[in-house]
Design a protein around this motif. Structure first.
Motif, PDB file in Angstrom:
ATOM      1  N   PHE A  86     111.243  43.436  60.755  1.00  0.00           N
ATOM      2  CA  PHE A  86     111.285  44.511  61.663  1.00  0.00           C
ATOM      3  C   PHE A  86     112.443  43.693  62.842  1.00  0.00           C
ATOM      4  CE2 PHE A  86     107.539  45.686  59.906  1.00  0.00           C
ATOM      5  CZ  PHE A  86     107.438  46.957  59.530  1.00  0.00           C
ATOM      6  N   VAL A  87     112.944  42.666  62.566  1.00  0.00           N
ATOM      7  CA  VAL A  87     113.894  42.061  63.577  1.00  0.00           C
ATOM      8  C   VAL A  87     115.521  42.304  63.405  1.00  0.00           C
ATOM      9  CG1 VAL A  87     114.795  39.909  64.382  1.00  0.00           C
ATOM     10  CG2 VAL A  87     112.434  40.052  63.901  1.00  0.00           C
ATOM     11  N   PRO A  88     116.021  43.171  64.077  1.00  0.00           N
ATOM     12  CA  PRO A  88     117.209  43.561  63.893  1.00  0.00           C
ATOM     13  C   PRO A  88     118.363  42.411  63.350  1.00  0.00           C
ATOM     14  CG  PRO A  88     116.615  44.684  65.566  1.00  0.00           C
ATOM     15  CD  PRO A  88     115.630  43.624  65.366  1.00  0.00           C
ATOM     16  N   LEU A  89     118.941  42.678  62.594  1.00  0.00           N
ATOM     17  CA  LEU A  89     119.788  41.518  61.761  1.00  0.00           C
ATOM     18  C   LEU A  89     119.022  40.346  61.188  1.00  0.00           C
ATOM     19  CD1 LEU A  89     122.949  41.703  64.311  1.00  0.00           C
ATOM     20  CD2 LEU A  89     122.719  42.898  62.199  1.00  0.00           C
ATOM     21  N   GLY A  90     118.091  40.089  61.945  1.00  0.00           N
ATOM     22  CA  GLY A  90     117.470  38.807  61.428  1.00  0.00           C
ATOM     23  C   GLY A  90     116.716  39.301  60.253  1.00  0.00           C
ATOM     24  N   ASN A  91     116.338  40.347  59.770  1.00  0.00           N
ATOM     25  CA  ASN A  91     115.580  40.902  58.763  1.00  0.00           C
ATOM     26  C   ASN A  91     116.587  40.750  57.347  1.00  0.00           C
ATOM     27  OD1 ASN A  91     117.645  43.026  58.901  1.00  0.00           O
ATOM     28  ND2 ASN A  91     115.777  44.293  59.593  1.00  0.00           N
ATOM     29  N   LEU A  92     117.586  40.254  57.457  1.00  0.00           N
ATOM     30  CA  LEU A  92     118.486  39.814  56.504  1.00  0.00           C
ATOM     31  C   LEU A  92     118.287  38.528  55.949  1.00  0.00           C
ATOM     32  CD1 LEU A  92     121.751  41.675  57.528  1.00  0.00           C
ATOM     33  CD2 LEU A  92     120.207  42.497  56.047  1.00  0.00           C
ATOM     34  N   TRP A  93     117.681  37.737  56.480  1.00  0.00           N
ATOM     35  CA  TRP A  93     117.395  36.207  56.224  1.00  0.00           C
ATOM     36  C   TRP A  93     116.238  35.726  56.473  1.00  0.00           C
ATOM     37  CZ3 TRP A  93     116.657  32.367  59.924  1.00  0.00           C
ATOM     38  CH2 TRP A  93     116.980  32.622  61.179  1.00  0.00           C
ATOM     39  N   MET A  94     115.530  36.152  57.694  1.00  0.00           N
ATOM     40  CA  MET A  94     114.289  35.693  58.000  1.00  0.00           C
ATOM     41  C   MET A  94     113.018  35.786  57.119  1.00  0.00           C
ATOM     42  SD  MET A  94     114.051  36.665  62.119  1.00  0.00           S
ATOM     43  CE  MET A  94     112.459  35.854  62.313  1.00  0.00           C
ATOM     44  N   PRO A  95     112.948  37.273  56.069  1.00  0.00           N
ATOM     45  CA  PRO A  95     111.911  37.258  55.281  1.00  0.00           C
ATOM     46  C   PRO A  95     112.105  36.243  54.069  1.00  0.00           C
ATOM     47  CG  PRO A  95     112.553  39.263  55.971  1.00  0.00           C
ATOM     48  CD  PRO A  95     113.504  38.358  56.570  1.00  0.00           C
ATOM     49  N   TYR A  96     113.432  36.152  53.772  1.00  0.00           N
ATOM     50  CA  TYR A  96     113.929  34.924  52.818  1.00  0.00           C
ATOM     51  C   TYR A  96     113.197  33.446  53.054  1.00  0.00           C
ATOM     52  CZ  TYR A  96     116.601  31.575  50.196  1.00  0.00           C
ATOM     53  OH  TYR A  96     117.208  30.610  49.385  1.00  0.00           O
ATOM     54  N   ARG A  97     113.341  33.328  54.507  1.00  0.00           N
ATOM     55  CA  ARG A  97     112.631  31.858  54.731  1.00  0.00           C
ATOM     56  C   ARG A  97     111.131  32.004  54.647  1.00  0.00           C
ATOM     57  NH1 ARG A  97     114.548  29.668  60.569  1.00  0.00           N
ATOM     58  NH2 ARG A  97     113.294  28.187  59.915  1.00  0.00           N
ATOM     59  N   VAL A  98     110.591  33.001  54.900  1.00  0.00           N
ATOM     60  CA  VAL A  98     109.172  33.012  54.714  1.00  0.00           C
ATOM     61  C   VAL A  98     108.815  32.899  53.140  1.00  0.00           C
ATOM     62  CG1 VAL A  98     106.977  34.392  55.200  1.00  0.00           C
ATOM     63  CG2 VAL A  98     108.963  34.299  56.748  1.00  0.00           C
ATOM     64  N   ALA A  99     109.527  33.576  52.489  1.00  0.00           N
ATOM     65  CA  ALA A  99     109.458  33.837  51.020  1.00  0.00           C
ATOM     66  C   ALA A  99     109.464  32.167  50.376  1.00  0.00           C
ATOM     67  CB  ALA A  99     110.316  34.656  50.298  1.00  0.00           C
ATOM     68  N   VAL A 100     110.669  31.433  50.750  1.00  0.00           N
ATOM     69  CA  VAL A 100     110.956  30.221  50.405  1.00  0.00           C
ATOM     70  C   VAL A 100     109.744  29.186  50.872  1.00  0.00           C
ATOM     71  CG1 VAL A 100     112.246  28.148  50.661  1.00  0.00           C
ATOM     72  CG2 VAL A 100     113.392  30.322  50.326  1.00  0.00           C
ATOM     73  N   ASP A 101     109.408  29.380  51.901  1.00  0.00           N
ATOM     74  CA  ASP A 101     108.139  28.744  52.304  1.00  0.00           C
ATOM     75  C   ASP A 101     106.813  28.879  51.445  1.00  0.00           C
ATOM     76  OD1 ASP A 101     109.526  27.388  54.297  1.00  0.00           O
ATOM     77  OD2 ASP A 101     108.637  28.368  56.136  1.00  0.00           O
TER      78      ASP A 101
END
Length: 239
Positions: free
Chosen positions: A123-138
């Protein structure tokens, strides 16, 4: 007297054993399958509009009744996509949060952010284009078993990369297609915008299929690590 092939006890997992999420995984996979079906329906409706306009080379000589029917079908397909996407998104985020919470039990040292980011990152504007990916990689790293002694091994991360690349591509291309479709003033422009939407539908289908594979692999990895411990079982005869 009993004998064992491994005299060194392996350390147990910290923090307890995560609960399996097979039912939730099945629900996510089913909802993604429904999304794929709705995308296929939209793709067929888009092909119908494109062929109908292309037959008349983009001029206003296309039969109005057929055009109206094609537009109505296309709008219904778009509405169906929204109706199927929203519950799928909710289920996926719930599953994503469950996997992140499990990962905290399996490998807490591999995680950079708290479990709340498994929801908030979307739900973070613009950040949702990469932040969930970092969570997924972790989560992927925390759910992977460590190499057995003397065994070079690294869990491939391509399922995460493929899913996220397709998801972001579909999202960005969909926004572009939507702007093209809204600004279209002629049949030729509508046809071109529909082509953009068709590309988006293909990307969305691929992203949904990749999401199913990612979800199944991650769930399987967590189940295996919870059952066998943090280290992979050495393959007999491996150097």
């Amino acid at each position: 007297m009993s004998a064992s092939s491994d005299l060194r006890p392996r350390p147990s997992l910290p923090g307890g054993v995560p609960r399996p999420a097979r039912g939730l995984l099945a629900a996510v996979a089913a909802s993604l399958a429904v999304v794929i079906l709705s995308d296929l329906f939209a793709l067929v409706a888009g092909v119908r509009i494109h062929l109908l306009i292309d037959e008349d080379h983009g001029f206003l000589t296309a039969p109005q009744r057929e055009l109206d029917a094609a537009y109505l079908l296309y709008e219904r397909a778009g509405s169906l996509q929204v109706m199927t996407f929203l519950p799928c998104a909710v289920l996926f985020v719930v599953w994503f949060f469950r996997m992140r919470r499990n990962a905290g039990l399996l490998g807490p040292d591999r995680l950079r952010n708290g479990p709340g980011w498994a929801i908030g990152a979307w739900f973070v504007p613009l950040g949702n284009l990469w932040m969930p990916y970092r969570v997924a990689v972790d989560m992927w790293g925390a759910s992977s078993q460590l190499p057995a002694d003397g065994e070079p091994y690294r869990m491939p991360v391509w399922p995460v990369n493929l899913w996220w690349a397709l998801f972001v591509s579909s999202t960005l291309f969909g926004r572009y297609a939507e702007s093209r479709y809204d600004d279209a003033e002629s049949l030729a422009e509508v046809r071109d915008a529909v082509v953009q939407y068709m590309v988006t539908d293909v990307l969305d289908i691929a992203a949904a299929a990749a999401a199913v594979y990612f979800a199944v692999r991650l769930t399987s990895m967590q189940r295996l690590k919870a059952a066998e411990g943090p280290y992979r079982t050495a393959v007999p005869g491996a150097a």
